[in-house]
Design a protein around this motif. Structure first.
Motif, mmCIF file in Angstrom:
data_model
loop_
_atom_site.group_PDB
_atom_site.id
_atom_site.type_symbol
_atom_site.label_atom_id
_atom_site.label_comp_id
_atom_site.label_asym_id
_atom_site.label_seq_id
_atom_site.Cartn_x
_atom_site.Cartn_y
_atom_site.Cartn_z
ATOM 1 N N ALA B 32 0.765 -1.322 -0.209
ATOM 2 C CA ALA B 32 0.032 0.043 0.238
ATOM 3 C C ALA B 32 0.964 1.110 0.203
ATOM 4 N N ALA B 33 2.091 1.185 0.590
ATOM 5 C CA ALA B 33 2.907 2.357 0.497
ATOM 6 C C ALA B 33 3.490 2.476 -0.959
ATOM 7 N N ASP B 34 4.244 3.696 -1.098
ATOM 8 C CA ASP B 34 4.806 3.968 -2.545
ATOM 9 C C ASP B 34 6.489 3.457 -2.228
ATOM 10 N N ALA B 35 6.736 2.796 -1.566
ATOM 11 C CA ALA B 35 8.340 2.167 -1.474
ATOM 12 C C ALA B 35 8.256 1.018 -0.990
ATOM 13 N N PRO B 103 -2.058 6.625 -6.095
ATOM 14 C CA PRO B 103 -1.646 7.534 -4.814
ATOM 15 C C PRO B 103 -3.068 7.335 -3.805
ATOM 16 N N SER B 104 -2.304 7.172 -2.587
ATOM 17 C CA SER B 104 -3.256 6.805 -1.312
ATOM 18 C C SER B 104 -4.476 7.522 -1.394
#
Lengths: 107, 480
Positions: B32-35, B103-104
């Protein structure tokens, strides 16, 4: 006294010089650096709360920091209920704080 | 070719994806994160590289090796910004996994569904924070928040900070805060010496086998001495004070059951307080898939990290709070077996041994730092328990009594606790405990969330369009 961004020159991790970004929060400009979350920009700009709760109108900001508690939600570029801790700030983002009141009960 | 979907890219998920690739499976890794890295290896973003970032982390080279290996591997599709919102249990097959990618919490995310041969859940855990008067004030953070912002952004959440709660996690949090320029006024561990000895003293040879832990601990002790951070046992923050924000906290000595001892209260001025009383596993996806949950609230797995559901594996903190080394080893076993391997395969011997040796760690943490039953003595009638719906302790009890609610489902409806936007992620376990419904006959827990994340109606409608791909697609997807 507030949260603060460690100046990159003081950081033992030796980060590269960061690129500055600007977002607006309720129309007011807040400065941050590229890669920060919206919550990070808000905290480091001296804001600790950016929302009022529906029932008591109490101030709320960041709590869990990892997308679990939803205390930090804001409107970003028109999208409501965005977790400020989960969303990277982009230069020019327009952030609005949310104060969602409870609906009036009518007989 | 076997296809394996791994959910969560922390230590367990990275190890699982790597092991599944080593056994020849096609792998999709979602986070869920972008990293990549999860909470343990939460790090500066690509926009802000640092020459010596390794000094902020334990096992950094292990992380970069796992990450670089997967990123360079065309047989592993990495999808970040992927919020899994529903799991559709299959009959005798691995479940279908529905995700929104982008994006979240954005309004224009893309829906994707996956029907892999096997799923590895590596969804981790988040802080369990017990309520206390004033914990809803701005300036009160979970310890995980302090850690995430120190490591991921180099932001110290305050300048005069109190760290409190229970468990070994408080130590790295204090160290990270000090490293980010905060003055840590003290670390207050609720457990007393006797509990710590009960948890950490028996079978010391098991700890010696995990030499990395010793080095890690020595590092924190060094940091505490260098930064003059007091570490006090048997004490808790029992109240936060302030008008609109934290200005001070009350710290009290606790008895062995964590009830405050009258007359020991001391007030300290602080602009931030970071609290964690342990961790809660993120179980909604395994529960939605039909995984059996143990009596103490973790996914039940066998020696192959296999759940009771065919094709469904679990690794890391959702099988027990055991730390990164255990998560790495469990992930290695889970990925190998999900890809069609066997836990007895010779090439897995070292990983299985590491997993089995790490097993004692979760039990030690529970014995030494597990939540004791006396803590509700620091609650007042007006102490908020459910932060979202702002339900105070007194009202929670009164409504439960007056409605004769029995079981968690009726209690949630009558009290509204756990019905807000976080869906009981923060207060669920606490409400279960305060109202005595934990492990009730109804077999309903606050971790049962059929919709695992909030979804916009428009996004939901778009995901129903028939042209959405459901096949196993190769290639990179980093459109966030």
């Amino acid at each position: 006294m507030a949260a603060r961004l460690l100046p990159f020159g003081d950081d033992r991790a030796r980060p590269h010089q960061p690129s500055p970004i600007e977002i607006t929060v309720d129309g007011v400009v807040a400065a941050g650096v590229a890669g920060q979350s919206i919550a990070g920009v808000l905290l480091a700009s001296g804001r600790l709360d950016w929302r009022r709760t529906s029932s008591a109108g109490a101030p709320r900001g960041l709590f869990c920091g990892i997308g679990v508690c939803f205390d930090c939600i804001v409107t970003v570029n028109g999208d409501r209920d965005v977790r400020a801790c989960m969303r990277r700030a982009a230069d020019g983002d327009e952030v609005l704080s949310q104060h969602d009141t409870l609906p009036e009960v009518t007989a | 070719m076997t296809s394996v979907l791994v959910i969560g890219a922390g230590p367990a998920g990275l190890a699982a994806a790597t092991a599944a690739r080593a056994r020849g499976a096609a792998v999709i890794l979602l986070d869920a994160a972008d990293a990549l890295g999860g909470q343990y290896w939460r790090h500066l973003p690509a926009e802000r590289p640092a020459a010596d970032e390794r000094i902020l982390h334990h096992g950094w080279s292990r992380f970069t090796a796992l990450r670089d290996g997967l990123e360079a591997d065309a047989g592993c599709e990495i999808i970040t910004g992927a919020q899994v919102w529903a799991i559709e249990a299959g009959a005798d097959a691995a479940p279908t996994v529905h995700a929104l990618i982008g994006p979240s919490d954005g309004g224009r995310r893309r829906g994707r569904s996956f029907t892999p041969d096997a799923v590895v859940f590596a969804t981790g855990a988040h802080d369990r924070t017990l309520p206390f008067p004033g914990w809803e004030l701005p300036g009160v953070f979970t310890a995980g928040a302090a850690q995430a912002f120190a490591k991921g952004e180099r932001v110290a959440v305050g300048q005069r900070v109190v760290v409190a709660g229970a468990g070994p996690f408080l130590l790295p949090v204090a160290a990270s805060l000090a490293q980010t320029g905060a003055k840590v006024l003290g670390v207050y561990e609720a457990s007393r010496t006797s509990a710590l000895l009960r948890g950490w003293l028996p079978k010391p040879w098991q700890l010696l086998a995990s030499a990395k832990k010793g080095g890690e601990l020595a590092g924190y002790v060094g940091s505490h001495v260098r930064n003059r951070i007091p570490y006090r046992l048997g004490r808790a923050v029992i109240a936060a004070h302030g008008n609109e924000r934290v200005e001070a906290v009350t710290i009290a000595a606790l008895d062995a059951d964590w009830a405050p001892i009258a007359g020991t209260e001391r007030r300290i001025a602080a602009d931030a307080v970071c609290v964690s009383h342990g961790f809660t596993p993120r179980l909604e996806l395994p529960i939605a898939a039909g995984c059996r949950i143990t009596g103490d609230g973790f996914v039940e797995v066998d020696t192959a990290q296999r759940s009771n559901v065919p094709g469904v594996y679990a690794a890391g903190e959702i099988t027990g709070i055991g730390g990164a080394d255990a998560a790495l080893a469990e992930g290695g076993v889970a990925g190998h077996c999900a890809a069609g391997g066997d836990a007895r395969d010779p090439e897995l011997r070292g990983t299985v041994r590491a997993r089995d040796n790490a097993g004692g760690f979760a039990a030690r943490i529970e014995a030494a730092h597990g939540i004791r039953p006396g803590w509700p003595a620091w609650l007042g009638d007006d102490t908020i328990v459910c932060r979202c719906e702002e339900v105070p302790y007194g009202r929670l009890r009164d409504i439960a009594d007056h409605t004769c609610s029995s079981g968690l489902r009726s209690l949630k409806l009558s009290t509204r606790a756990g019905l807000g936007i976080c869906q009981g992620r923060v207060c669920g376990r606490t409400v279960e405990q305060l109202l005595g419904t934990a492990g009730g006959a109804e077999a309903v827990s606050s971790d049962r969330r059929p919709i695992a994340a909030p979804v916009r109606i428009g996004e939901l409608a778009a995901t129903l369009s028939p042209q959405e791909p459901t096949e196993h697609v190769q290639g990179k997807d980093t459109n966030v």
